[in-house]
Design a protein around this motif. Structure first.
Motif, mmCIF file in Angstrom:
data_model
loop_
_atom_site.group_PDB
_atom_site.id
_atom_site.type_symbol
_atom_site.label_atom_id
_atom_site.label_comp_id
_atom_site.label_asym_id
_atom_site.label_seq_id
_atom_site.Cartn_x
_atom_site.Cartn_y
_atom_site.Cartn_z
ATOM 1 N N GLU A 39 36.538 49.677 38.474
ATOM 2 C CA GLU A 39 35.561 49.015 39.324
ATOM 3 C C GLU A 39 34.193 49.645 39.113
ATOM 4 N N PRO A 40 33.126 48.864 39.229
ATOM 5 C CA PRO A 40 31.779 49.444 39.115
ATOM 6 C C PRO A 40 31.529 50.449 40.239
ATOM 7 N N ILE A 41 30.866 51.543 39.909
ATOM 8 C CA ILE A 41 30.487 52.530 40.911
ATOM 9 C C ILE A 41 29.165 52.108 41.539
ATOM 10 N N PRO A 42 29.097 51.963 42.861
ATOM 11 C CA PRO A 42 27.855 51.519 43.502
ATOM 12 C C PRO A 42 26.743 52.560 43.340
ATOM 13 N N ASP A 43 25.559 52.114 42.989
ATOM 14 C CA ASP A 43 24.408 53.005 42.839
ATOM 15 C C ASP A 43 23.645 53.040 44.151
ATOM 16 N N GLY A 44 24.061 53.925 45.035
ATOM 17 C CA GLY A 44 23.356 54.081 46.292
ATOM 18 C C GLY A 44 24.292 54.336 47.449
ATOM 19 N N PHE A 45 23.703 54.418 48.618
ATOM 20 C CA PHE A 45 24.429 54.719 49.852
ATOM 21 C C PHE A 45 25.055 53.454 50.419
ATOM 22 N N ILE B 127 31.324 45.637 46.800
ATOM 23 C CA ILE B 127 31.161 47.091 46.701
ATOM 24 C C ILE B 127 32.558 47.676 46.708
ATOM 25 N N ILE B 128 32.892 48.427 45.690
ATOM 26 C CA ILE B 128 34.240 48.966 45.428
ATOM 27 C C ILE B 128 35.333 47.927 45.690
ATOM 28 N N GLY B 129 35.083 46.728 45.223
ATOM 29 C CA GLY B 129 36.085 45.686 45.312
ATOM 30 C C GLY B 129 36.154 44.951 46.636
ATOM 31 N N GLU B 130 35.284 45.302 47.581
ATOM 32 C CA GLU B 130 35.298 44.686 48.905
ATOM 33 C C GLU B 130 34.036 43.854 49.114
ATOM 34 N N PRO B 131 34.142 42.695 49.758
ATOM 35 C CA PRO B 131 32.947 41.908 50.061
ATOM 36 C C PRO B 131 32.058 42.634 51.062
ATOM 37 N N ILE B 132 30.749 42.459 50.920
ATOM 38 C CA ILE B 132 29.846 43.128 51.855
ATOM 39 C C ILE B 132 29.789 42.340 53.161
ATOM 40 N N ALA B 133 29.811 43.078 54.271
ATOM 41 C CA ALA B 133 29.688 42.467 55.595
ATOM 42 C C ALA B 133 28.224 42.300 55.979
ATOM 43 N N GLN B 134 27.407 43.220 55.526
ATOM 44 C CA GLN B 134 25.957 43.176 55.633
ATOM 45 C C GLN B 134 25.440 44.139 54.584
ATOM 46 N N GLU B 135 24.138 44.200 54.405
ATOM 47 C CA GLU B 135 23.599 45.070 53.362
ATOM 48 C C GLU B 135 24.156 46.488 53.500
ATOM 49 N N THR C 221 33.027 60.418 38.860
ATOM 50 C CA THR C 221 34.368 60.921 38.546
ATOM 51 C C THR C 221 35.462 60.125 39.253
ATOM 52 N N ASP C 222 35.117 59.321 40.250
ATOM 53 C CA ASP C 222 36.110 58.394 40.797
ATOM 54 C C ASP C 222 36.626 57.497 39.680
ATOM 55 N N GLU C 223 35.702 57.037 38.845
ATOM 56 C CA GLU C 223 36.052 56.111 37.773
ATOM 57 C C GLU C 223 36.617 56.820 36.549
#
Length: 311
Positions: free
Chosen positions: A204-210, A246-254, A183-185
């Motif tokens: 933006e794509p919704i990330p599938d996971g934590f 992830i939500i438009g931000e580069p990942i810093a680590q997994e 529902t964010d999207e």
């Protein structure tokens, strides 16, 4: 993806390019409905937690019957690390609220001899009942934790924490519990774009996971990695999208992104704790259930405290 054309194409209220006025705001408020009971699902669960916690009402909202509650561990001592857990800053994110309560019920007792613990299970009870991201004033509580607070919810919480006489630098750990939902999207981000008078809406794509949101000014990568691995025992970690974001931000680590939390007024910046994070559980995954989401929040809290105590 950019969505444009008529206002109805990306949100049902407003006109593209024109910020909402009183008419649009009234229309949005009129279509909100109560979907669940804060009293039944949150307040009534507090009584059972009084063996470990003192339950304190620290305020109330001005619209409706919404007392605000904090749980403070009984064995409070100034020489122990201070831990803050907040849930329901965005009221529609259910596992943030229920995960905080589940931690209090099942795991907190193992930590109260080592830490002073404050849990705010539902920062935004109106939004919890109405399943909304915004509060009743069409403001995002998780962009309001700056200065003395810019919403009722943040002002009340900031005032309460000051009353505990814990200096900012004495807070060791803060875990702010959230979800990222479909529902964010479909609802909340289009509404935000419409309210601001944007001509278009950038989806933006919704990330599938934590995943976790760290403070870019104080990222604490080892601590965040420990939380991620604790949660991995319960649910899956979100991969980045095709662009490595992830939500438009580069990942810093997994499973970890970084943002300037104080600049954004995020709740995670509330205490200036050395170790602070925002959790993001994905309840709409086909791999997830309500129980898994709540357990993931508990795993995040325990992983955060365990790692903080070991560092």
């Amino acid at each position: 993806m950019t969505v444009e054309t008529s206002a109805a194409a990306f949100y049902r209220i407003g006109t593209p390019g024109r910020a909402w006025g009183e008419a649009e705001r009234a229309e949005w408020k009129a279509q909100t409905k109560k979907h669940r009971s804060y009293q039944d699902e949150v307040v009534q669960k507090l009584e059972a937690l009084k063996e470990v916690f003192d339950v304190e009402q620290y305020g109330s909202l001005s619209h409706g019957t919404y007392p605000l509650y904090a749980l403070k561990s009984k064995s409070w001592a100034p020489d122990k690390p201070h831990v803050l857990v907040t849930g329901g800053v965005h009221g529609y994110e259910t596992s943030g609220v229920q995960g905080a309560l589940l931690f209090c019920k099942t795991k907190a007792g193992a930590y109260v001899d080592k830490c002073n613990i404050v849990v705010i299970p539902c920062v935004s009870p109106w939004a919890y009942e109405h399943i909304q991201r915004w509060n009743a004033d069409i403001l995002d509580p998780n962009r309001s934790f700056e200065g003395e607070g810019t919403t009722e919810e943040s002002r009340a919480l900031i005032f309460f924490l000051k009353s505990l006489n814990v200096l900012q630098q004495q807070w060791s750990c803060h875990v702010d519990l959230h979800e990222t939902t479909d529902t964010d999207e479909s609802e909340f981000m289009p509404a935000k774009a419409a309210e601001a008078g944007q001509h278009t809406y950038e989806s933006e794509p919704i990330p599938d996971g934590f995943y976790l949101v760290a403070n870019s000014v104080n990222p604490q990568p080892e601590w965040h990695a420990a939380i991620r691995e604790s949660v991995r025992q319960v649910t899956h970690v979100a991969p980045p999208d095709k662009d490595g974001l992830i939500i438009g931000e580069p990942i810093a680590q997994e499973g970890v992104i970084q943002v300037p939390s104080s600049d954004l007024g995020l709740c995670m910046s509330l205490t200036n704790a050395k170790y602070a994070t925002t959790t993001e559980v994905y309840p709409d995954s086909p791999k997830a259930t309500d129980e898994i989401c709540n357990d993931a929040q508990v795993a995040a809290i325990t992983g955060a405290i365990d790692a903080m105590l070991s560092m």
